[in-house]
Scaffold this motif. Structure first.
Motif, PDB file in Angstrom:
ATOM      1  N   ASP A 168      53.623  62.318  34.128  1.00  0.00           N
ATOM      2  CA  ASP A 168      52.699  63.079  34.966  1.00  0.00           C
ATOM      3  C   ASP A 168      53.437  63.888  36.023  1.00  0.00           C
ATOM      4  O   ASP A 168      53.117  65.025  36.295  1.00  0.00           O
ATOM      5  CB  ASP A 168      51.654  62.165  35.604  1.00  0.00           C
ATOM      6  N   THR A 224      48.714  66.863  31.656  1.00  0.00           N
ATOM      7  CA  THR A 224      48.426  65.451  31.895  1.00  0.00           C
ATOM      8  C   THR A 224      47.354  65.304  32.969  1.00  0.00           C
ATOM      9  O   THR A 224      46.447  64.482  32.834  1.00  0.00           O
ATOM     10  CB  THR A 224      49.704  64.697  32.311  1.00  0.00           C
ATOM     11  N   ARG A 233      43.925  66.022  31.446  1.00  0.00           N
ATOM     12  CA  ARG A 233      43.515  64.950  30.539  1.00  0.00           C
ATOM     13  C   ARG A 233      43.126  63.684  31.303  1.00  0.00           C
ATOM     14  O   ARG A 233      42.075  63.092  31.071  1.00  0.00           O
ATOM     15  CB  ARG A 233      44.645  64.637  29.555  1.00  0.00           C
ATOM     16  N   GLU A 234      43.962  63.276  32.245  1.00  0.00           N
ATOM     17  CA  GLU A 234      43.708  62.042  32.999  1.00  0.00           C
ATOM     18  C   GLU A 234      42.478  62.169  33.891  1.00  0.00           C
ATOM     19  O   GLU A 234      41.710  61.224  34.028  1.00  0.00           O
ATOM     20  CB  GLU A 234      44.931  61.653  33.823  1.00  0.00           C
ATOM     21  N   GLU A 245      39.475  61.740  31.684  1.00  0.00           N
ATOM     22  CA  GLU A 245      39.329  60.339  31.265  1.00  0.00           C
ATOM     23  C   GLU A 245      38.866  59.444  32.411  1.00  0.00           C
ATOM     24  O   GLU A 245      38.124  58.490  32.206  1.00  0.00           O
ATOM     25  CB  GLU A 245      40.648  59.809  30.702  1.00  0.00           C
ATOM     26  N   ARG A 246      39.311  59.747  33.628  1.00  0.00           N
ATOM     27  CA  ARG A 246      38.991  58.910  34.787  1.00  0.00           C
ATOM     28  C   ARG A 246      37.741  59.361  35.525  1.00  0.00           C
ATOM     29  O   ARG A 246      37.286  58.685  36.446  1.00  0.00           O
ATOM     30  CB  ARG A 246      40.182  58.891  35.744  1.00  0.00           C
ATOM     31  N   GLU A 302      43.649  64.669  40.798  1.00  0.00           N
ATOM     32  CA  GLU A 302      44.746  64.155  39.974  1.00  0.00           C
ATOM     33  C   GLU A 302      46.042  64.898  40.299  1.00  0.00           C
ATOM     34  O   GLU A 302      47.110  64.295  40.433  1.00  0.00           O
ATOM     35  CB  GLU A 302      44.391  64.296  38.488  1.00  0.00           C
ATOM     36  N   TYR A 304      49.523  63.276  41.912  1.00  0.00           N
ATOM     37  CA  TYR A 304      50.875  63.403  41.350  1.00  0.00           C
ATOM     38  C   TYR A 304      51.849  63.952  42.392  1.00  0.00           C
ATOM     39  O   TYR A 304      52.988  63.495  42.478  1.00  0.00           O
ATOM     40  CB  TYR A 304      50.870  64.302  40.124  1.00  0.00           C
ATOM     41  N   THR A 311      40.353  59.160  43.859  1.00  0.00           N
ATOM     42  CA  THR A 311      40.388  58.906  42.428  1.00  0.00           C
ATOM     43  C   THR A 311      39.765  57.544  42.208  1.00  0.00           C
ATOM     44  O   THR A 311      39.672  56.745  43.129  1.00  0.00           O
ATOM     45  CB  THR A 311      41.833  58.917  41.874  1.00  0.00           C
TER      46      THR A 311
END
Length: 94
Positions: A12, A37, A40-41, A44-45, A52, A56, A93
């Motif tokens: 990530d 990433t 996508r994350e 999904e979350r 996100e 990072y 998050t």
């Protein structure tokens, strides 16, 4: 990731401390964030891509400042600080 960390998979965020002396995280540091990433994350979350992405950035910066996440106690400390900083800039998050 493979060349610098020996991991043969996507990551990530990766941070590089390029300084020869002086404080970590200064002008001789670089962060590389995988937006693929992050997208996508985040999906999904169930939170925003921006959250996100900032997660990072914070994570990589904390590594530059000496935080580590390999041992459970260190990971707990680092993740707690990440959450605090993320909240300070108005993101969360799940």
């Amino acid at each position: 990731n493979k060349r610098h960390l020996g991991h043969d998979y996507a990551t990530d965020v990766i941070s590089f401390d390029l300084r020869s002396d002086g404080p970590a995280g200064g002008p001789d540091a670089e962060l590389y964030v995988s937006m693929e990433t992050a997208r996508r994350e985040a999906a999904e979350r169930g939170h925003e891509v921006a959250a996100e992405f900032f997660l990072y950035c914070i994570h990589g910066t904390l590594h530059l400042l000496g935080y580590d996440d390999h041992r459970p106690a260190d990971r707990k400390r680092m993740y707690a600080r990440q959450s605090e900083l993320l909240a300070e800039i108005g993101h969360t998050t799940r």
